[in-house]
Design a protein around this motif. Sequence first.
Motif, PDB file in Angstrom:
ATOM      1  N   ILE A 178       0.825  -1.212   0.000  1.00  0.00           N
ATOM      2  CA  ILE A 178       0.000   0.000   0.000  1.00  0.00           C
ATOM      3  C   ILE A 178       0.858   1.260   0.000  1.00  0.00           C
ATOM      4  N   ALA A 179       0.642   2.093  -1.007  1.00  0.00           N
ATOM      5  CA  ALA A 179       1.418   3.327  -1.142  1.00  0.00           C
ATOM      6  C   ALA A 179       0.889   4.411  -0.205  1.00  0.00           C
ATOM      7  N   ASP A 180       1.789   5.262   0.253  1.00  0.00           N
ATOM      8  CA  ASP A 180       1.437   6.443   1.031  1.00  0.00           C
ATOM      9  C   ASP A 180       0.810   7.460   0.073  1.00  0.00           C
ATOM     10  N   LEU A 181      -0.411   7.898   0.394  1.00  0.00           N
ATOM     11  CA  LEU A 181      -1.128   8.841  -0.463  1.00  0.00           C
ATOM     12  C   LEU A 181      -1.227  10.229   0.160  1.00  0.00           C
ATOM     13  N   GLY A 182      -0.431  10.465   1.176  1.00  0.00           N
ATOM     14  CA  GLY A 182      -0.528  11.712   1.922  1.00  0.00           C
ATOM     15  C   GLY A 182      -0.259  12.968   1.119  1.00  0.00           C
ATOM     16  N   ASP A 183       0.455  12.857   0.002  1.00  0.00           N
ATOM     17  CA  ASP A 183       0.777  14.040  -0.801  1.00  0.00           C
ATOM     18  C   ASP A 183      -0.249  14.310  -1.891  1.00  0.00           C
ATOM     19  N   GLN A 184      -1.333  13.528  -1.934  1.00  0.00           N
ATOM     20  CA  GLN A 184      -2.328  13.706  -2.982  1.00  0.00           C
ATOM     21  C   GLN A 184      -3.255  14.884  -2.675  1.00  0.00           C
ATOM     22  N   SER A 185      -3.659  15.591  -3.716  1.00  0.00           N
ATOM     23  CA  SER A 185      -4.407  16.835  -3.534  1.00  0.00           C
ATOM     24  C   SER A 185      -5.774  16.626  -2.895  1.00  0.00           C
ATOM     25  N   TRP A 186      -6.386  15.464  -3.077  1.00  0.00           N
ATOM     26  CA  TRP A 186      -7.727  15.218  -2.550  1.00  0.00           C
ATOM     27  C   TRP A 186      -7.757  15.007  -1.039  1.00  0.00           C
ATOM     28  N   VAL A 187      -6.615  14.768  -0.431  1.00  0.00           N
ATOM     29  CA  VAL A 187      -6.578  14.449   0.997  1.00  0.00           C
ATOM     30  C   VAL A 187      -7.192  15.560   1.848  1.00  0.00           C
ATOM     31  N   ALA A 188      -6.923  16.808   1.476  1.00  0.00           N
ATOM     32  CA  ALA A 188      -7.453  17.941   2.250  1.00  0.00           C
ATOM     33  C   ALA A 188      -8.949  18.137   2.046  1.00  0.00           C
ATOM     34  N   ASP A 189      -9.527  17.410   1.099  1.00  0.00           N
ATOM     35  CA  ASP A 189     -10.931  17.607   0.738  1.00  0.00           C
ATOM     36  C   ASP A 189     -11.849  16.548   1.354  1.00  0.00           C
ATOM     37  N   THR A 190     -11.324  15.706   2.236  1.00  0.00           N
ATOM     38  CA  THR A 190     -12.154  14.660   2.841  1.00  0.00           C
ATOM     39  C   THR A 190     -11.770  14.444   4.299  1.00  0.00           C
ATOM     40  N   ASP A 191     -12.737  14.011   5.074  1.00  0.00           N
ATOM     41  CA  ASP A 191     -12.489  13.641   6.472  1.00  0.00           C
ATOM     42  C   ASP A 191     -12.433  12.129   6.650  1.00  0.00           C
ATOM     43  N   LEU A 192     -12.551  11.389   5.544  1.00  0.00           N
ATOM     44  CA  LEU A 192     -12.714   9.944   5.644  1.00  0.00           C
ATOM     45  C   LEU A 192     -11.610   9.149   4.956  1.00  0.00           C
ATOM     46  N   ALA A 193     -10.466   9.779   4.707  1.00  0.00           N
ATOM     47  CA  ALA A 193      -9.334   9.021   4.177  1.00  0.00           C
ATOM     48  C   ALA A 193      -8.924   7.956   5.188  1.00  0.00           C
ATOM     49  N   PHE A 194      -8.439   6.816   4.684  1.00  0.00           N
ATOM     50  CA  PHE A 194      -7.966   5.768   5.600  1.00  0.00           C
ATOM     51  C   PHE A 194      -6.566   6.117   6.071  1.00  0.00           C
ATOM     52  N   LYS A 195      -6.398   6.167   7.393  1.00  0.00           N
ATOM     53  CA  LYS A 195      -5.117   6.573   7.968  1.00  0.00           C
ATOM     54  C   LYS A 195      -4.630   5.551   8.983  1.00  0.00           C
ATOM     55  N   VAL A 196      -3.343   5.420   9.056  1.00  0.00           N
ATOM     56  CA  VAL A 196      -2.687   4.627  10.092  1.00  0.00           C
ATOM     57  C   VAL A 196      -1.531   5.452  10.616  1.00  0.00           C
ATOM     58  N   ASP A 197      -1.529   5.678  11.904  1.00  0.00           N
ATOM     59  CA  ASP A 197      -0.487   6.488  12.542  1.00  0.00           C
ATOM     60  C   ASP A 197      -0.341   7.850  11.868  1.00  0.00           C
TER      61      ASP A 197
END
Length: 425
Positions: A108-127
């Motif tokens: 599973i790739a880290d998607l933290g730098d993707q532009s959509w991340v700031a537009d949702t409260d429901l991204a799947f996160k670990v640590d």
Amino acid sequence: MRKKLLSMVAISLMVVLAAGSVFGAGTKEASSETTVNMFQLKVEIKDAIDGYAAKYTAATPGVTVKVETLGGGADYGGALKAKAQAGQMPDIFVIEGRGGYDIWKDYIADLGDQSWVADTDLAFKVDGKVYGFPVAIEGYGLAYNADILAKAGIDPAKLTTRTAYEQAFKTLEAKKAELGIDAPVAMAASVAGGMWWVAAQHNLAAYWGGGLDFNDTSIIDMALQGKLDDARFLQYAKYLQLLFKYADQKILLNGSYDDQVGAFAQGKTAFLHQGNWVDPNLKQLGVTFKIGYAPHAFLDAEEKGLYLFAPSWYCVNAKSPNAAAAKAFLTAMATTADGHDYMVNKAGMIPAFKSVTLKPAGQLSQALMAANAKGGNYGVFFGMLPDGAGQNVFGPIFDLFAQNQNNLNQFIADMKKAVASLPTM
């Protein structure tokens, strides 16, 4: 759900940065030919996502997106493992929670730098790190045919306790001939029919989160330590027993997804135990009657909320040479007009992204949006369970109870034993 508009300039810039072009814009020279393989499990959106992938492919020179769908209760996890073992791991795949992440975290790739991340409260996160793109906001209660309930003299707003449901089901049962229904409820629970998830995942979620604050995981935390709340589970088991008793028995014991949804769509049942993902199916079946959601009110105390959650997340294969193109495809889905149209109008979903201003046409999705705005809803926590617990551990127990509905004590004993096994799964 509060929506905030991103400016078109910002949207365009994000997509240019992520994909190299704005989806839907003119052509450009392709630097290479790339095929993004996506493997997803929502059978009800198959046609919609196939269409979107084809449109994206046509608008993105050098990139072809191919979607394979496996759903309807099939063993997606097992199929994904088989692909990995065969060296055919897809570029985009699905996880349904921490259990799936724990299995596939090396892919599973880290998607933290993707532009959509700031537009949702429901991204799947670990640590604190983002690993999953939320497929949608989904949810459910017990869907009802408002016309049938009105004819039977039942007010759905009063279905807030198990006692109220018991009376309503008895009324419907007594008036079956008058109402033209086969049974009060369309519900399926067969493992063989691939419908284990209706009972052993979505209905069981009422026990995990019903009547609690949205983020209260105390009951499932207890289960992960091997224990049931006996008093609470007894109330839940009695509610499940009611649903089973007043369900169409052929559908309950042997029915498919199409059988279950079709019976409700044809006006043969007053209630349907499914989520808003059936909106496209109901449209295809020509449903015109008014539909709404009542709570899964299993407690003696009142429950008025529905169940809302991000049911699954798209993950990008970190080991794939096509990871950048896969990320760009997801970014376009979240940030472009075509992507928004696909999610809302074509797939009938409630997007998890705040910049989406479109509203779904489906009545059940509209009911969820209204419930979300109102608040007081319940969390859905089956994604916290060990991988395979719903299908392989709980599914057969619920199926057996459906076949032996009077044996409440055996069901409770079986569930206590199963929950005791969770810490070692």
